[in-house]
Design an enzyme around this catalytic site. Structure first.
Site, PDB file in Angstrom:
ATOM      1  N   ASP A  10       0.883  -1.156   0.000  1.00 13.50           N
ATOM      2  CA  ASP A  10       0.000   0.000   0.000  1.00 13.50           C
ATOM      3  C   ASP A  10       0.934   1.223   0.000  1.00 13.50           C
ATOM      4  OD1 ASP A  10      -2.422   1.531   0.557  1.00 13.50           O
ATOM      5  OD2 ASP A  10      -1.612   1.764   2.564  1.00 13.50           O
ATOM      6  N   LEU A  11       0.430   2.379  -0.360  1.00 16.61           N
ATOM      7  CA  LEU A  11       1.312   3.558  -0.442  1.00 16.61           C
ATOM      8  C   LEU A  11       1.196   4.440   0.801  1.00 16.61           C
ATOM      9  CD1 LEU A  11       3.273   5.256  -2.172  1.00 16.61           C
ATOM     10  CD2 LEU A  11       1.291   6.276  -3.290  1.00 16.61           C
ATOM     11  N   ASP A  12       0.040   5.099   0.928  1.00 17.31           N
ATOM     12  CA  ASP A  12      -0.139   6.027   2.042  1.00 17.31           C
ATOM     13  C   ASP A  12      -0.159   5.261   3.370  1.00 17.31           C
ATOM     14  OD1 ASP A  12      -0.824   8.162   3.691  1.00 17.31           O
ATOM     15  OD2 ASP A  12      -2.963   7.927   3.301  1.00 17.31           O
ATOM     16  N   THR A  18       1.190  10.421   3.319  1.00 15.01           N
ATOM     17  CA  THR A  18       0.470  11.461   2.569  1.00 15.01           C
ATOM     18  C   THR A  18      -0.823  11.848   3.281  1.00 15.01           C
ATOM     19  OG1 THR A  18      -0.264   9.639   1.163  1.00 15.01           O
ATOM     20  CG2 THR A  18       1.335  11.145   0.211  1.00 15.01           C
ATOM     21  N   LYS A  46      -8.505   7.218   5.828  1.00 19.41           N
ATOM     22  CA  LYS A  46      -7.303   6.468   5.439  1.00 19.41           C
ATOM     23  C   LYS A  46      -7.645   5.216   4.636  1.00 19.41           C
ATOM     24  CE  LYS A  46      -4.092   8.211   8.832  1.00 19.41           C
ATOM     25  NZ  LYS A  46      -3.230   7.949   9.982  1.00 19.41           N
ATOM     26  N   SER A 115      -2.474   0.545  -4.361  1.00 15.61           N
ATOM     27  CA  SER A 115      -2.948   1.742  -3.651  1.00 15.61           C
ATOM     28  C   SER A 115      -4.280   2.234  -4.204  1.00 15.61           C
ATOM     29  CB  SER A 115      -1.903   2.855  -3.807  1.00 15.61           C
ATOM     30  OG  SER A 115      -2.435   4.112  -3.479  1.00 15.61           O
ATOM     31  N   ALA A 116      -5.092   2.831  -3.335  1.00 15.28           N
ATOM     32  CA  ALA A 116      -6.367   3.415  -3.760  1.00 15.28           C
ATOM     33  C   ALA A 116      -6.166   4.761  -4.460  1.00 15.28           C
ATOM     34  CB  ALA A 116      -7.264   3.612  -2.538  1.00 15.28           C
ATOM     35  N   LYS A 146     -10.895  -1.227  -1.626  1.00  7.40           N
ATOM     36  CA  LYS A 146     -10.635  -2.106  -0.494  1.00  7.40           C
ATOM     37  C   LYS A 146     -11.803  -1.922   0.479  1.00  7.40           C
ATOM     38  CE  LYS A 146      -5.739  -0.876  -0.992  1.00  7.40           C
ATOM     39  NZ  LYS A 146      -4.618  -0.101  -0.448  1.00  7.40           N
ATOM     40  N   GLU A 170       0.055  -3.329   4.660  1.00  6.43           N
ATOM     41  CA  GLU A 170      -1.095  -2.408   4.751  1.00  6.43           C
ATOM     42  C   GLU A 170      -1.189  -1.710   6.098  1.00  6.43           C
ATOM     43  OE1 GLU A 170      -3.773  -0.827   3.869  1.00  6.43           O
ATOM     44  OE2 GLU A 170      -3.937  -1.409   1.780  1.00  6.43           O
ATOM     45  N   ASP A 171      -1.630  -0.450   6.073  1.00  6.36           N
ATOM     46  CA  ASP A 171      -1.817   0.287   7.337  1.00  6.36           C
ATOM     47  C   ASP A 171      -3.297   0.463   7.680  1.00  6.36           C
ATOM     48  OD1 ASP A 171      -2.231   2.205   5.202  1.00  6.36           O
ATOM     49  OD2 ASP A 171      -2.268   3.730   6.776  1.00  6.36           O
TER      50      ASP A 171
HETATM   51  P1  B16 Z   1      -6.438  10.081  -4.231  1.00  4.26           P
HETATM   52  P2  B16 Z   1      -3.563   4.255  -0.088  1.00  4.26           P
HETATM   53  C1  B16 Z   1      -5.320   6.247  -0.190  1.00  4.26           C
HETATM   54  O1  B16 Z   1      -4.029   5.770  -0.389  1.00  4.26           O
HETATM   55  C2  B16 Z   1      -5.363   7.188   0.995  1.00  4.26           C
HETATM   56  O2  B16 Z   1      -5.049   6.492   2.195  1.00  4.26           O
HETATM   57  C3  B16 Z   1      -6.756   7.786   1.131  1.00  4.26           C
HETATM   58  O3  B16 Z   1      -6.799   8.683   2.229  1.00  4.26           O
HETATM   59  C4  B16 Z   1      -7.121   8.499  -0.176  1.00  4.26           C
HETATM   60  O4  B16 Z   1      -8.428   9.038  -0.095  1.00  4.26           O
HETATM   61  C5  B16 Z   1      -7.012   7.503  -1.323  1.00  4.26           C
HETATM   62  O5  B16 Z   1      -5.692   6.972  -1.373  1.00  4.26           O
HETATM   63  C6  B16 Z   1      -7.331   8.144  -2.664  1.00  4.26           C
HETATM   64  O6  B16 Z   1      -6.353   9.089  -2.968  1.00  4.26           O
HETATM   65  O7  B16 Z   1      -7.387  11.179  -3.884  1.00  4.26           O
HETATM   66  O8  B16 Z   1      -4.994  10.519  -4.377  1.00  4.26           O
HETATM   67  O9  B16 Z   1      -6.897   9.267  -5.411  1.00  4.26           O
HETATM   68  O10 B16 Z   1      -3.489   4.128   1.412  1.00  4.26           O
HETATM   69  O11 B16 Z   1      -4.557   3.287  -0.713  1.00  4.26           O
HETATM   70  O12 B16 Z   1      -2.213   4.204  -0.740  1.00  4.26           O
HETATM   71 MG    MG Z   2      -2.790   3.168   3.364  1.00 13.67          MG
END
Ligand code: B16
Ligand code: MG
Length: 218
Positions: A10-12, A18, A46, A115-116, A146, A170-171
């Site tokens: 996962d990224l964030d 972020t 998150k 990542s989302a 997810k 994953e966090d």
């Molecule tokens: P964006 P992850 C997620 O990243 C974030 O945790 C979440 O807070 C955010 O809304 C989502 O990405 C979408 O991000 O607006 O940049 O498309 O944890 O899945 O890496």
């Molecule tokens: Mg995350």
């Protein structure tokens, strides 16, 4: 599963924080709409997609908006967010990430991103980490959020590794659930009380080693 053949990240919250930039960007939108948005509220966003994040934000402010208004708000939030992430650099990579990616590469363990975020490529480029990833599955490539396993299943498929031989980092609770639903093992990054469904929980990638990863071999 035999030996771990691939790691999906996962990224964030795993590679970079972020969430703090998402927070400022959403807070600006909430304040413009006339209500406050706290750090505690931010925890609910998150790992959640952009449009679902907006729905949560609007529910906090007790507001309803048309689909058109929502799209405009989400675009505005993303423009705010981009001004922050475009200033990021490799110094923001979370501790131990590069070392662990190097270790995996050396061991011949494949690496993917799951990542989302629709901004994942921009972020990885800013962090100068893109080249470590053999597959990048992000918010532009999935239709189900997810805890649906789609993002990780697509990652495993792109790496040509069976889900049972993959380990996800994953966090977020929904991310841990997604990994398990996909038939993968999961290492939670954060607190064991939140990520209890993971096979193992560590504070961060700086606490990872090949020995810990091998605990997931069977
Ligand atoms: P964006 P992850 C997620 O990243 C974030 O945790 C979440 O807070 C955010 O809304 C989502 O990405 C979408 O991000 O607006 O940049 O498309 O944890 O899945 O890496
Ligand atoms: Mg995350």
């Amino acid at each position: 599963m035999g030996k771990v053949k691939a790691c999906l990240f996962d990224l964030d919250g795993v590679i970079v924080d972020t969430a703090k930039y998402h927070y400022i960007a959403w807070k600006e939108i909430a304040n413009e709409l006339g209500f406050d948005f706290t750090l505690e509220d931010n925890e609910r966003l998150k790992g959640v997609s952009r449009m679902t994040s907006l729905d949560i934000l609007l529910s906090i402010g007790n507001m309803s908006k048309t689909e058109e208004e929502k799209l405009a708000l989400a675009t505005k939030k993303n423009d705010n967010y981009l001004t922050y992430i475009l200033k990021m650099g490799p110094e923001e990579i979370l501790p131990g990430t590069k070392e662990f990616l190097e270790l995996l590469k050396h061991e011949g363990i494949k690496i993917a991103l799951g990542s989302a975020s629709k901004n994942a490529m921009t972020i990885l480029n800013r962090l100068e980490l893109t080249d470590y990833f053999e597959a990048i599955i992000d918010g532009t490539k999935v239709s189900k959020a997810k805890p649906d396993p789609e993002v990780f299943l697509k990652g495993a498929e792109a790496l040509n590794v069976e889900p049972k031989d993959c380990v996800v980092f994953e966090d977020a609770e929904a991310g841990v659930e997604a990994a398990i639903a996909g038939g993968m093992k999961c290492i939670g990054i954060g607190k064991a009380d939140v990520l209890g469904k993971a096979n193992l929980v560590v504070d961060g990638l700086h606490k990872m080693s090949l020995q810990k990863l091998s605990l997931l071999n069977d």
